[in-house]
Motif scaffolding. Structure first.
Motif, PDB file in Angstrom:
ATOM      1  N   MET A   1      -9.497  10.967  20.916  1.00 47.37           N
ATOM      2  CA  MET A   1     -10.996  11.014  21.272  1.00 47.37           C
ATOM      3  C   MET A   1     -10.933  10.550  22.667  1.00 47.37           C
ATOM      4  N   ARG A   2     -12.063  10.737  23.356  1.00 44.68           N
ATOM      5  CA  ARG A   2     -12.617  10.402  24.826  1.00 44.68           C
ATOM      6  C   ARG A   2     -13.745   9.471  24.543  1.00 44.68           C
ATOM      7  N   ILE A   3     -13.619   8.325  25.118  1.00 45.08           N
ATOM      8  CA  ILE A   3     -14.467   7.229  24.742  1.00 45.08           C
ATOM      9  C   ILE A   3     -15.270   6.778  26.279  1.00 45.08           C
ATOM     10  N   LEU A   4     -16.449   7.029  26.568  1.00 47.74           N
ATOM     11  CA  LEU A   4     -16.981   6.663  27.802  1.00 47.74           C
ATOM     12  C   LEU A   4     -17.784   5.412  27.610  1.00 47.74           C
ATOM     13  N   PHE A   5     -17.460   4.092  28.136  1.00 41.75           N
ATOM     14  CA  PHE A   5     -18.185   2.920  28.185  1.00 41.75           C
ATOM     15  C   PHE A   5     -19.196   2.910  29.345  1.00 41.75           C
ATOM     16  N   VAL A   6     -20.255   2.431  29.020  1.00 39.94           N
ATOM     17  CA  VAL A   6     -21.194   2.566  30.379  1.00 39.94           C
ATOM     18  C   VAL A   6     -21.872   1.066  30.266  1.00 39.94           C
ATOM     19  N   THR A   7     -21.696   0.272  31.328  1.00 38.62           N
ATOM     20  CA  THR A   7     -21.929  -0.873  31.639  1.00 38.62           C
ATOM     21  C   THR A   7     -23.150  -1.089  32.368  1.00 38.62           C
ATOM     22  N   ASN A   8     -23.758  -2.440  32.615  1.00 41.02           N
ATOM     23  CA  ASN A   8     -24.807  -2.698  33.310  1.00 41.02           C
ATOM     24  C   ASN A   8     -24.138  -3.662  34.362  1.00 41.02           C
ATOM     25  N   PRO A   9     -24.989  -3.956  35.489  1.00 42.14           N
ATOM     26  CA  PRO A   9     -24.275  -4.654  36.616  1.00 42.14           C
ATOM     27  C   PRO A   9     -23.921  -6.061  36.411  1.00 42.14           C
ATOM     28  N   GLU A  30      -8.312   7.921  24.782  1.00 36.06           N
ATOM     29  CA  GLU A  30      -8.749   7.982  26.548  1.00 36.06           C
ATOM     30  C   GLU A  30      -9.960   7.118  26.533  1.00 36.06           C
ATOM     31  N   VAL A  31     -10.113   6.349  27.535  1.00 33.71           N
ATOM     32  CA  VAL A  31     -11.226   5.431  27.828  1.00 33.71           C
ATOM     33  C   VAL A  31     -11.576   5.404  29.194  1.00 33.71           C
ATOM     34  N   CYS A  32     -12.624   5.534  29.616  1.00 35.60           N
ATOM     35  CA  CYS A  32     -13.241   5.383  30.985  1.00 35.60           C
ATOM     36  C   CYS A  32     -14.413   4.348  30.838  1.00 35.60           C
ATOM     37  N   VAL A  33     -14.549   3.639  32.043  1.00 33.17           N
ATOM     38  CA  VAL A  33     -15.626   2.577  32.054  1.00 33.17           C
ATOM     39  C   VAL A  33     -16.640   3.132  33.084  1.00 33.17           C
ATOM     40  N   VAL A  34     -17.826   3.423  32.973  1.00 29.21           N
ATOM     41  CA  VAL A  34     -18.848   3.776  34.203  1.00 29.21           C
ATOM     42  C   VAL A  34     -19.555   2.617  34.621  1.00 29.21           C
ATOM     43  N   GLY A  35     -19.891   2.329  35.732  1.00 27.37           N
ATOM     44  CA  GLY A  35     -20.945   1.257  36.099  1.00 27.37           C
ATOM     45  C   GLY A  35     -21.386   1.666  37.635  1.00 27.37           C
ATOM     46  N   PRO A  36     -22.151   0.857  38.233  1.00 26.08           N
ATOM     47  CA  PRO A  36     -22.550   1.177  39.491  1.00 26.08           C
ATOM     48  C   PRO A  36     -21.243   0.997  40.546  1.00 26.08           C
ATOM     49  N   PRO A  37     -21.579   1.217  41.956  1.00 26.48           N
ATOM     50  CA  PRO A  37     -20.603   0.691  42.808  1.00 26.48           C
ATOM     51  C   PRO A  37     -20.564  -0.722  43.160  1.00 26.48           C
ATOM     52  N   ASP A  38     -21.539  -1.482  42.693  1.00 24.51           N
ATOM     53  CA  ASP A  38     -21.603  -3.015  42.735  1.00 24.51           C
ATOM     54  C   ASP A  38     -20.289  -3.460  41.847  1.00 24.51           C
ATOM     55  N   SER A  52     -17.480   5.214  39.326  1.00 26.35           N
ATOM     56  CA  SER A  52     -18.804   4.485  40.002  1.00 26.35           C
ATOM     57  C   SER A  52     -19.798   5.965  39.814  1.00 26.35           C
ATOM     58  N   VAL A  53     -20.909   5.468  39.146  1.00 30.05           N
ATOM     59  CA  VAL A  53     -22.198   6.298  39.260  1.00 30.05           C
ATOM     60  C   VAL A  53     -23.375   5.893  39.879  1.00 30.05           C
ATOM     61  N   GLY A  54     -24.285   6.515  40.637  1.00 26.53           N
ATOM     62  CA  GLY A  54     -25.349   6.221  41.568  1.00 26.53           C
ATOM     63  C   GLY A  54     -25.179   5.346  42.552  1.00 26.53           C
ATOM     64  N   GLU A  55     -26.315   4.989  43.221  1.00 25.95           N
ATOM     65  CA  GLU A  55     -26.133   3.950  44.246  1.00 25.95           C
ATOM     66  C   GLU A  55     -25.764   2.603  44.095  1.00 25.95           C
ATOM     67  N   TRP A  56     -25.564   1.913  45.272  1.00 26.22           N
ATOM     68  CA  TRP A  56     -25.412   0.601  45.207  1.00 26.22           C
ATOM     69  C   TRP A  56     -26.735  -0.106  44.751  1.00 26.22           C
ATOM     70  N   LEU A  57     -26.747  -1.260  43.995  1.00 26.65           N
ATOM     71  CA  LEU A  57     -27.926  -1.665  43.214  1.00 26.65           C
ATOM     72  C   LEU A  57     -28.331  -3.206  44.022  1.00 26.65           C
ATOM     73  N   LEU A  58     -27.218  -3.970  44.585  1.00 26.06           N
ATOM     74  CA  LEU A  58     -27.598  -4.928  45.328  1.00 26.06           C
ATOM     75  C   LEU A  58     -28.626  -6.109  44.420  1.00 26.06           C
TER      76      LEU A  58
END
Length: 429
Positions: A1-9, A30-38, A52-58
């Protein structure tokens, strides 16, 4: 399987996901973790593949500029009196729909503007995950899962605040509307998909909280042992030396260490005033910013910027903290009695620290001292002396540890996640 983890900043949210991500990876998935550039460096330091996806959140800058905490609602204890303590069922008691609207607006504007959702959908279409595991407010992950036909599970970090609000508001959606639907349905329709309740609460929910913790009704929860992960760190050699006196850990967590949020956290000065005359050794994991209000450390206090709790807590007789999920889990893991003072920033205490403190006190393994903004040195000293001097707290903490290690581990969950993914994954669009 492919598992995508999506985290908060927040590192604490990411670190909660890491043991399960590695369990799946070690099982050959297969694993991939997605988060903001921060979060890019923090994710990279876990050793997991990431993007990374999206813009910097700061985010820390935004939080430092946030308005003062609105305490107009006040809090009520189970006896209906205004006190320095709260109960989880008080959350949203005045107007849960307004609370849901505020949460929806905040998540959309601060974390996941529409451009970030489309960015993640584009990546998911390219990578084609079979399962998407999201932070409970990472709704761009839910949209991406629906678009590519992946199964969607939420992974809580503490109490299911979203599930609580949905349960409270659901009967009124027909008359007053659903802000989550209003936001996400047009986006989903643009991809030829529809909104339903699983977009918000997942097709199932992985819960790292003990079974005795409060939780709302109507959600498919799967319990998982929270295996503490502290991130990369060097352990000082002195930590392995047996302490000469009872050792107590003080920590205010890692999520908002650099934010200037006045009036919502216990101050370092108050913490140290509470322990200066006690026959204990205090290890305070505070950085320079958190120590600005302290001109001189008491003789029994050692301040260190960071030490991994999995090395520190086995040497401790108690811990004082604000109810962070990682700190709570590590304290359970090492059977350390806890004194909790929930953080008062906005509604953060409703994300779990109130329920943790209440549940822990009911099990006799800790004390709910007060909400952090109302914590005094006297209250803290009395709470700490209680857990140190009454041996029942250590005995009950040991019992909770036995229950914790009997909960399915991330490794144990892998076969179940494989079956659920097969059940809920749809044909590829």
């Amino acid at each position: 399987m492919r598992i995508l983890f999506v985290t908060n900043p927040f590192r604490s949210h990411l670190y909660l996901q890491v043991p399960l991500a590695w369990a799946l990876r070690n099982a050959g998935h297969e694993v991939c973790v997605v988060g903001p550039p921060d979060m890019a460096d923090d994710i990279a330091h876990t050793g997991l593949p990431n993007v990374s996806v999206g813009e910097w959140l700061l985010l820390e800058e935004r939080m430092a500029q946030a308005p003062p905490v609105d305490d107009s609602m006040g809090v009520a204890d189970p006896r209906g009196q205004r006190t320095g303590r709260s109960v989880q069922t008080d959350f949203g008691w005045g107007d849960p729909h307004a609370e849901l609207e505020d949460l929806t607006t905040g998540v959309r504007e601060v974390f996941f503007p529409d451009a970030t959702i489309h960015d993640l959908v584009n990546f998911a279409r390219m990578w084609q995950p079979d399962l998407v595991i999201t932070d409970p407010t990472a709704f761009h992950g839910a949209v991406a899962a629906r678009v590519v036909g992946a199964a969607h599970a939420r992974m809580l970090f503490t109490v299911d605040r979203m599930g609580q609000l949905r349960a409270a508001c659901r009967p009124g959606f027909a008359s007053v509307g659903d802000p989550m639907r209003d936001w996400l349905q047009p986006i989903l329709q643009g991809y030829g998909c529809d909104f339903d309740e699983s977009t918000v609460v997942g097709q199932w929910t992985i819960s790292p909280m003990p079974l005795w913790m409060w939780r709302p009704e109507g959600v498919h929860y799967i319990p998982m042992r929270n295996v503490p992960f502290n991130g990369p760190a060097t352990t000082p050699r002195w930590l392995y030396e047996p302490p000469a006196r009872r050792r107590v850990c003080f920590t205010l967590g890692i999520s908002h260490r650099d934010a200037n949020i006045d009036g919502t956290s216990a101050s370092a000065r108050d913490l140290f005033d509470a322990v200066a005359d006690l026959d204990i050794e205090v290890i305070a994991t505070l950085n320079a910013k958190q120590l600005e209000s302290v001109p001189n450390l008491p003789d029994n206090v050692r301040a260190v910027d960071f030490v991994p709790l999995n090395a520190l807590l086995p040497t401790c007789s108690a811990i004082v903290h604000e109810g962070g999920c990682g700190t709570f889990a590590a304290s359970l893991e090492y059977a350390v009695p806890q004194v909790i003072a929930p953080n008062d920033f906005k509604v953060e205490k409703w994300w779990g620290s109130v329920a943790m403190a209440t549940g822990l006190e009911e099990r006799g393994a800790g004390v709910y001292a007060a909400n952090a903004g109302r914590l005094t040195a006297d209250v803290l000293r009395d709470s700490l002396k209680l857990v140190l001097e009454d041996p029942s707290f250590a005995a009950n903490a040991a019992q909770l540890r036995n229950e914790t290690i009997a909960t399915p581990s991330p490794h144990d969950l892998v076969p179940l996640l494989q079956r659920l993914t097969t059940e809920f994954r749809t044909s590829r669009p």
